[in-house]
Design a protein around this motif. Sequence first.
Motif, mmCIF file in Angstrom:
data_model
loop_
_atom_site.group_PDB
_atom_site.id
_atom_site.type_symbol
_atom_site.label_atom_id
_atom_site.label_comp_id
_atom_site.label_asym_id
_atom_site.label_seq_id
_atom_site.Cartn_x
_atom_site.Cartn_y
_atom_site.Cartn_z
ATOM 1 N N ASN A 183 4.556 4.569 -5.268
ATOM 2 C CA ASN A 183 3.836 3.891 -4.197
ATOM 3 C C ASN A 183 4.374 2.500 -3.877
ATOM 4 O O ASN A 183 3.933 1.887 -2.890
ATOM 5 C CB ASN A 183 2.353 3.789 -4.562
ATOM 6 N N LEU A 184 5.299 1.995 -4.678
ATOM 7 C CA LEU A 184 5.819 0.649 -4.456
ATOM 8 C C LEU A 184 6.466 0.478 -3.082
ATOM 9 O O LEU A 184 6.250 -0.554 -2.426
ATOM 10 C CB LEU A 184 6.801 0.276 -5.562
ATOM 11 N N PRO A 185 7.255 1.447 -2.598
ATOM 12 C CA PRO A 185 7.845 1.261 -1.265
ATOM 13 C C PRO A 185 6.800 1.061 -0.169
ATOM 14 O O PRO A 185 7.006 0.269 0.756
ATOM 15 C CB PRO A 185 8.644 2.567 -1.047
ATOM 16 N N ALA A 186 5.678 1.757 -0.267
ATOM 17 C CA ALA A 186 4.630 1.597 0.742
ATOM 18 C C ALA A 186 4.029 0.199 0.675
ATOM 19 O O ALA A 186 3.733 -0.411 1.718
ATOM 20 C CB ALA A 186 3.546 2.653 0.541
ATOM 21 N N ALA A 187 3.833 -0.320 -0.547
ATOM 22 C CA ALA A 187 3.293 -1.668 -0.692
ATOM 23 C C ALA A 187 4.257 -2.706 -0.119
ATOM 24 O O ALA A 187 3.844 -3.660 0.554
ATOM 25 C CB ALA A 187 3.001 -1.959 -2.160
ATOM 26 N N ILE A 188 5.557 -2.515 -0.373
ATOM 27 C CA ILE A 188 6.563 -3.433 0.169
ATOM 28 C C ILE A 188 6.582 -3.353 1.692
ATOM 29 O O ILE A 188 6.709 -4.364 2.391
ATOM 30 C CB ILE A 188 7.944 -3.111 -0.418
ATOM 31 N N ASP A 189 6.459 -2.141 2.213
ATOM 32 C CA ASP A 189 6.426 -1.940 3.667
ATOM 33 C C ASP A 189 5.310 -2.766 4.301
ATOM 34 O O ASP A 189 5.493 -3.399 5.344
ATOM 35 C CB ASP A 189 6.226 -0.451 3.966
ATOM 36 N N VAL A 190 4.142 -2.768 3.660
ATOM 37 C CA VAL A 190 3.018 -3.544 4.184
ATOM 38 C C VAL A 190 3.316 -5.036 4.122
ATOM 39 O O VAL A 190 3.029 -5.793 5.052
ATOM 40 C CB VAL A 190 1.729 -3.207 3.397
#
Length: 387
Positions: free
Chosen positions: A95-102
């Motif tokens: 899920n880290l990529p999604a958090a970075i995306d935000v």
Amino acid sequence: MDERPALCGRCKGGNLPGVAPMRIAYGVHGYGRGHASRALALLPKLRERHEVLVLAGGDAYELLRADHPIQRIPTLRYVYGPNACCCHLKTLVRNLPAAIDVMVGGPCLENTCDILKSFAPHVAISDAEFLTHRAAAELGIPRIGFDHFGLIAYCRFQANWLDRPKLCVDGWTYRWLVRRPERIVVSSFYPAQAWYPGVRVVGPVLREAVRTTAPIDGDHLLVYLNQARHQFTPQLAAALTTAGCPVRIYGLGQRKAEGNLSFRPTSNLPFVEDLAHCRALLCTAGNQLVGEALYLGKPVLVMPEDTVEQRLNAAAVCRLGVGECVAARRLDPEAIQGFLERLHQYRIRIRRVVAEGWIDPYGVLEESLAELKREVQPDPTLAEKDA
């Protein structure tokens, strides 16, 4: 015979006079079926008065896409290890990529913003769906947080000391992901006291099929597993085989029966009918399904996933005296048989607990929509669609 009290005697608060029609973006977290089940209950009522666009991914997208206008978006997920337990490191990495995306305004957030700009909603409702929350906040669209996880972020609760550090982290992470919605509504089958200003705690959101299907004390044990490919272990199968009654299992899809075990395809109405006519329910400790089971008078044996939210729900089941909790690795024939032998005392307690009444979530949601309609003007660039 349906022994449930009349609905008006069970739920406090009622629907307000109709709110003027609005466009509503409704974000639904895609993991498991609990969030989607809440949406299935709310969407028909919302769409009677309003124009609604759903944003969802994962399981919620698959469950809602046939009947409601919907846009697919990414979703956060838990990742399981070989022992059928949630692997926190793999979940973080996944899920880290999604958090970075935000954080950086990446393509996922931009795409969600584009969807909202095109639809131009007056209000966004989000059931723990962080992209909808963040995109609406970026565009100045007033938001209503409507989920169960808000209990961890905004309410006081009873938890063991080992879970408290994780609860603090989860609550902070949730608040960081969604920021501060204009209205916060927490749906829960057990009471909680809000410590955050303006938070409303309401009862479970009940699907129309749940409200209208008469419960019967049948013979079968109903089993629901939200991630069955990980959770349906040989140990669980062996324990269910010796349950001494028919067992109907949802989560693995339809397959050939194995002794007293029958496997049912994913469905809405057939599942509700099996729930209403079962002897008891064995499931993970999701708030939504437990609330529906209690409404129908069904004792629950919960196997909480390795998350603090589910452990809170499982502890509430035991504290209220409406069922039992057992770790999946400790579920054996004796645990199931002992639970089934104590069903009568749980049914009595369920009637007492539920008869105390749940605050009506529909009335509170309509009240929140009416308040936002009066108080907040959307971004002028979004308001062009009203012209």
